[in-house]
Design an enzyme around this catalytic site. Structure first.
Site, PDB file in Angstrom:
ATOM      1  N   SER A  56       0.837  -1.192   0.000  1.00 47.41           N
ATOM      2  CA  SER A  56       0.000   0.000   0.000  1.00 47.41           C
ATOM      3  C   SER A  56       0.870   1.239   0.000  1.00 47.41           C
ATOM      4  O   SER A  56       1.981   1.237   0.534  1.00 47.41           O
ATOM      5  CB  SER A  56      -0.880   0.017   1.252  1.00 47.41           C
ATOM      6  OG  SER A  56      -0.048   0.134   2.374  1.00 47.41           O
ATOM      7  N   LYS A  57       0.326   2.290  -0.594  1.00 50.48           N
ATOM      8  CA  LYS A  57       1.109   3.521  -0.737  1.00 50.48           C
ATOM      9  C   LYS A  57       1.457   4.129   0.622  1.00 50.48           C
ATOM     10  O   LYS A  57       2.393   4.907   0.727  1.00 50.48           O
ATOM     11  CB  LYS A  57       0.360   4.519  -1.605  1.00 50.48           C
ATOM     12  CG  LYS A  57      -1.025   4.853  -1.106  1.00 50.48           C
ATOM     13  CD  LYS A  57      -1.816   5.563  -2.177  1.00 50.48           C
ATOM     14  CE  LYS A  57      -3.251   5.765  -1.690  1.00 50.48           C
ATOM     15  NZ  LYS A  57      -4.150   6.197  -2.727  1.00 50.48           N
ATOM     16  N   ARG A  58       0.693   3.779   1.649  1.00 50.24           N
ATOM     17  CA  ARG A  58       0.985   4.339   2.961  1.00 50.24           C
ATOM     18  C   ARG A  58       2.282   3.778   3.534  1.00 50.24           C
ATOM     19  O   ARG A  58       2.935   4.413   4.342  1.00 50.24           O
ATOM     20  CB  ARG A  58      -0.176   4.079   3.923  1.00 50.24           C
ATOM     21  CG  ARG A  58      -1.058   5.269   4.008  1.00 50.24           C
ATOM     22  CD  ARG A  58      -2.437   5.136   4.507  1.00 50.24           C
ATOM     23  NE  ARG A  58      -3.234   6.126   3.811  1.00 50.24           N
ATOM     24  CZ  ARG A  58      -3.849   5.931   2.667  1.00 50.24           C
ATOM     25  NH1 ARG A  58      -3.793   4.759   2.100  1.00 50.24           N
ATOM     26  NH2 ARG A  58      -4.527   6.893   2.081  1.00 50.24           N
TER      27      ARG A  58
END
Ligand code: GLU
Length: 538
Positions: free
Chosen positions: A264-266
């Site tokens: 995930s981009k987080r």
């Protein structure tokens, strides 16, 4: 079908595989991962690799995103044989240009009673959903319109009444999804929804368009991410309803963050653009991707795409979620760089800057700030790296820190974090990526956080440049591009969440305490000497 040397069944017809990205955001590392295995499989069987754009979600799709996906896959060297840009005998390759086909196929399903028109209103569906939730059962359309007389339903549709078309999924029995890596995965039909196939605007959903296109484009193997496996019973039902032979399904393992959660981009930069901008070599990147969930028969780590193709055996894929490990990526990249002669390395570095295509835009930004050519590299550095480190200047990430209007240092990491999070959400959605929109987003986030504009801008400046002195803020963000900007803003959020900001806050408090102590000492001194003391002199 006959067995291939790799034990993946291969039909007599030529192998045809595809990648089917939805153009709804930045080009994702997962898209390149799946494209790589598709392309390699096609090449290893002398087959064709198709690029199809699945833009049925008109609200979220954009031509900007489509262009970026094509560009990034080309950067990786994952070149397709057929696609929207290069054409081919099975076009068009953009689903938005194939609407008539989906409508015609839906009519066919209605005629054979494998699909039906549904007139349920959004309100009714909300009620059904609530009742099912209260009863503790999973959502499934309750079949209200399923048994309506088809002729009467058609008459209603002909009068223009809003409706969708749903798949009449069997309510009993099971559906087996044959997956070449997993064997048959069995689904209870009563748990599979009567999927909407055609929306009320006449556009297809993913499921219908995907199956129709895979069939019409004569795709022999569907190699896609594991997250689609739960959709496959619906697809199997569609193949059966149309009387078509399904392709061979190969669901690839999901890429993971270091903590094993779905990538995930987080937690990880996921945009291909970011890796290109960070100076990763495409061949090293592709080599790294090949090692995710896969290993060469002799376990070697460094190999060319041609060697990968020559030895490819998809049954060697391991299903235990591969971790996208950036340290390993840089390690492999370093091995490639070190294998070059010094001249090759110098040429490669120069070519990387040249291909970047932003030289002029960057020059315009730093022109005011370069007294000599020697200071050039230092000034342009922030544009040619993935992340920046902000060292001492980190304290400016705290909104309000150092505010001149209010003398006190406002130690407010939470407010600062909320500002950054709001800005990230706005910039993720910003279309087009241009200076004016960036400025508006920035002003809105700083104002919403209740910070002084100067403080908020300084916090963002440090986050994206690593320094309190950078070229024009909005122009810099525009030139940095969405992928790199967002990675740096997320790093600021992580820092504000972590203990880094606490250390900075403590350092700030210690500084103030020391100043107070000095004032106090001087006051005592002055009093005992009978003189006057002005704290402002301090
Ligand atoms: N459009 C889907 C995606 O965005 C394609 C999934 C598939 O390959 O069937 O990944």
């Amino acid at each position: 079908m006959s067995a291939s040397p790799s034990s993946i069944p291969v039909p007599k017809t030529p192998v045809r595989v595809r990648i089917a990205p939805s153009p709804t955001g930045d080009p994702h590392v997962g898209t390149a991962y799946i494209a790589l295995f598709n392309l390699a499989f096609a090449r290893s069987h002398g087959g064709q690799f198709v690029l199809r754009i699945e833009d049925t979600d008109q609200k979220r799709s954009s031509s900007e995103s489509e262009a970026a996906i094509l560009k990034s896959l080309s950067w990786c060297g994952l070149q397709w044989d057929e696609g929207p840009d290069v054409g081919g005998p099975y076009g068009p390759y953009r689903q938005s240009e194939r609407s008539d086909l989906y409508i015609a196929h839906c009519e066919q399903l209605i005629a054979s009673a494998r699909a039906y028109r549904c007139f349920c209103s959004a309100e009714r569906l909300t009620e059904v959903r609530a009742a099912q939730r209260a009863a503790g059962v999973d959502w499934r359309y309750d079949g209200h319109c399923r048994n309506h007389d088809p002729a009467a339903s058609k008459a209603r549709a002909d009068t223009g009444e809003t409706h969708v078309i749903r798949l009449a999924m069997p309510t009993e029995g099971t559906t087996a999804v044959p997956d070449a890596l997993r064997g048959a995965v069995i689904y209870d039909n009563h748990r599979v929804d009567d999927q909407i196939l055609l929306k009320s605007d006449g556009l297809p959903t993913y499921h219908l368009a995907n199956v129709v296109d895979d069939h019409l484009m004569e795709i022999t193997h569907v190699i896609r991410a594991e997250e689609w496996i739960n959709s496959t019973p619906k697809h199997m039902e569609l193949y059966d309803a149309f009387g078509w032979e399904p392709p061979v399904f190969i669901h690839m393992p999901l890429l993971r963050n270091a903590d094993k959660s779905k990538i995930s981009k987080r937690k990880n930069p996921v945009s291909l653009d970011y890796y290109q901008r960070s100076g990763i070599l495409p061949e090293a990147f592709v080599n790294f991707l090949s090692l995710l969930g896969y290993s060469m028969p002799d376990e070697r780590e460094v190999f060319t795409f041609a060697e990968f193709v020559a030895d490819l055996d998809l049954s060697r894929i391991s299903l235990g979620g591969p971790v996208f490990d950036r340290v390993k990526l840089e390690h492999i990249n370093g091995l490639y760089l070190r294998a070059m002669t010094p001249a090759q390395l110098a040429n490669r570095a120069a070519a990387w800057l040249e291909e970047d295509g932003r030289q002029e835009a960057i020059a315009e930004l730093v022109q005011e700030r370069v007294p000599t050519l020697a200071s050039w590299n230092q000034q342009i550095d922030m544009f040619h790296r993935g992340t920046v480190s902000w060292g001492e200047d980190a304290r400016h990430l705290l909104v309000g820190c150092g505010s001149r209007k209010k003398k006190s240092v406002r130690l407010d990491a939470k407010r600062s974090r909320l500002m950054f999070e709001d800005l990230i959400a706005q910039l993720e959605a910003l279309k087009p990526w241009q200076r004016d929109g960036i400025e508006a987003a920035l002003r809105a986030s700083v104002t919403k956080a209740g910070a002084l504009i100067g403080d908020g801008f300084m916090a963002v400046r440090v986050a994206i440049s690593g320094s309190t002195a950078s070229p024009g803020l909005f122009e810099s963000i525009e030139t940095l591009g969405r992928a790199v900007t967002l990675v740096r803003l997320r790093a600021a959020v992580d820092w504000l969440r972590g203990k880094g900001h606490l250390e900075t806050e403590i350092a700030g408090l210690e500084k103030r305490l020391a100043a107070l102590r000095t004032s106090q000492e001087r006051l005592i001194e002055a009093q005992s000497a009978g003189g006057r003391f002005d704290p402002r002199e301090n």
